[in-house]
Write an enzyme that holds these catalytic residues in place. Structure first.
Site, PDB file in Angstrom:
ATOM      1  N   GLY A  45     -24.819 -23.139 -29.048  1.00  0.00           N
ATOM      2  CA  GLY A  45     -23.535 -23.461 -28.449  1.00  0.00           C
ATOM      3  C   GLY A  45     -23.071 -22.318 -27.567  1.00  0.00           C
ATOM      4  N   GLN A  50     -16.958 -17.317 -23.225  1.00  0.00           N
ATOM      5  CA  GLN A  50     -18.085 -16.414 -23.437  1.00  0.00           C
ATOM      6  C   GLN A  50     -18.798 -16.036 -22.138  1.00  0.00           C
ATOM      7  OE1 GLN A  50     -19.739 -18.946 -26.814  1.00  0.00           O
ATOM      8  NE2 GLN A  50     -20.326 -16.866 -27.408  1.00  0.00           N
ATOM      9  N   CYS A  98     -22.996 -15.322 -33.431  1.00  0.00           N
ATOM     10  CA  CYS A  98     -22.339 -15.619 -32.162  1.00  0.00           C
ATOM     11  C   CYS A  98     -23.022 -14.818 -31.060  1.00  0.00           C
ATOM     12  CB  CYS A  98     -20.857 -15.246 -32.265  1.00  0.00           C
ATOM     13  SG  CYS A  98     -19.923 -15.538 -30.751  1.00  0.00           S
ATOM     14  N   LEU A  99     -23.266 -15.450 -29.920  1.00  0.00           N
ATOM     15  CA  LEU A  99     -23.909 -14.753 -28.805  1.00  0.00           C
ATOM     16  C   LEU A  99     -23.057 -13.605 -28.277  1.00  0.00           C
ATOM     17  CD1 LEU A  99     -25.375 -17.835 -26.891  1.00  0.00           C
ATOM     18  CD2 LEU A  99     -26.521 -16.334 -28.538  1.00  0.00           C
ATOM     19  N   HIS A 140     -17.081 -23.940 -34.429  1.00  0.00           N
ATOM     20  CA  HIS A 140     -17.325 -22.569 -33.975  1.00  0.00           C
ATOM     21  C   HIS A 140     -17.009 -22.442 -32.484  1.00  0.00           C
ATOM     22  CE1 HIS A 140     -19.587 -18.659 -33.973  1.00  0.00           C
ATOM     23  NE2 HIS A 140     -19.671 -18.984 -32.691  1.00  0.00           N
ATOM     24  N   GLU A 141     -17.517 -23.367 -31.682  1.00  0.00           N
ATOM     25  CA  GLU A 141     -17.272 -23.311 -30.235  1.00  0.00           C
ATOM     26  C   GLU A 141     -15.806 -23.608 -29.923  1.00  0.00           C
ATOM     27  OE1 GLU A 141     -19.452 -21.892 -28.415  1.00  0.00           O
ATOM     28  OE2 GLU A 141     -20.914 -21.964 -30.045  1.00  0.00           O
ATOM     29  N   HIS A 144     -13.632 -20.657 -30.009  1.00  0.00           N
ATOM     30  CA  HIS A 144     -13.683 -19.823 -28.795  1.00  0.00           C
ATOM     31  C   HIS A 144     -12.614 -20.219 -27.786  1.00  0.00           C
ATOM     32  CE1 HIS A 144     -17.017 -17.090 -29.308  1.00  0.00           C
ATOM     33  NE2 HIS A 144     -17.801 -18.068 -29.708  1.00  0.00           N
TER      34      HIS A 144
END
Length: 189
Positions: A45, A50, A98-99, A140-141, A144
């Protein structure tokens, strides 16, 4: 095009993102670039904050979880202007990463089912209910675009124990194997 991923510590990750409309500049290319960036970083994701854009958009490809949940074998979607309208069921823990926060993973509790209203990349409106891993990746996304990170969902003690690693990310002392943009590299104005 592979875009740099914004690292922990950048203020854009803590802002509540804004809705967009059908005339958002080059939206199809942006969505395509977000998928390419996510795949390059081995993610499932990626949310617009991000990549430095405070807009209500995220992409998900949960097909890597198909071994654990066969319904995810074709789960690839763009979510535009999403709103989670309901979260239900028992809370369950799952180890998340997480990226934007490379090399840190923590168990995070989330509800097992969500209902979400959103537009897809063709501006078709949907209201869908998701369970299990699909719901978790979406939550999760979604966090953000609400200015939250998974580290905001762990205990203060765990976060304190991670402080050194989080500070290293802020300073750019991490090499995740994909391009990142660090808050400390921003020009002071």
């Amino acid at each position: 095009m592979k875009l740099p991923i914004v690292a922990y510590g950048d203020p854009v990750l803590k802002k509540v993102a804004v809705d967009i409309d059908e005339n958002y500049p080059e939206l199809p290319a942006l969505i395509e670039n977000m998928f390419e960036t996510m795949y390059n970083a081995n993610g499932v994701g990626l949310a617009a904050p991000q990549i430095g854009l405070s807009i209500r958009l995220f992409v998900i490809d949960a097909t890597p979880f198909a071994d654990e949940d066969a319904s995810l074998a074709t789960f690839k979607k763009a979510f535009i202007n999403p709103v989670i309208t309901e979260e239900s069921g028992k809370e369950w823990k799952f180890n998340e990463g997480c990226l934007s926060i490379p090399d840190i993973r923590e168990d995070v509790s989330r509800k097992e089912q969500i209902t979400i209203s959103y537009y897809d990349e063709n501006w078709k409106h949907h209201e869908d209910t998701f369970n299990g891993l699909a719901a978790r990746v979406i939550q999760h996304e979604y966090d953000h675009i609400e200015g939250k990170l998974f580290t905001d969902r762990i205990s203060a003690l765990r976060k304190a124990m991670l402080k050194g690693k989080l500070d290293a990310i802020v300073k750019g002392h991490v090499n995740p194997g994909y391009r990142m943009k660090f808050a400390t590299n921003r020009k002071k104005r």
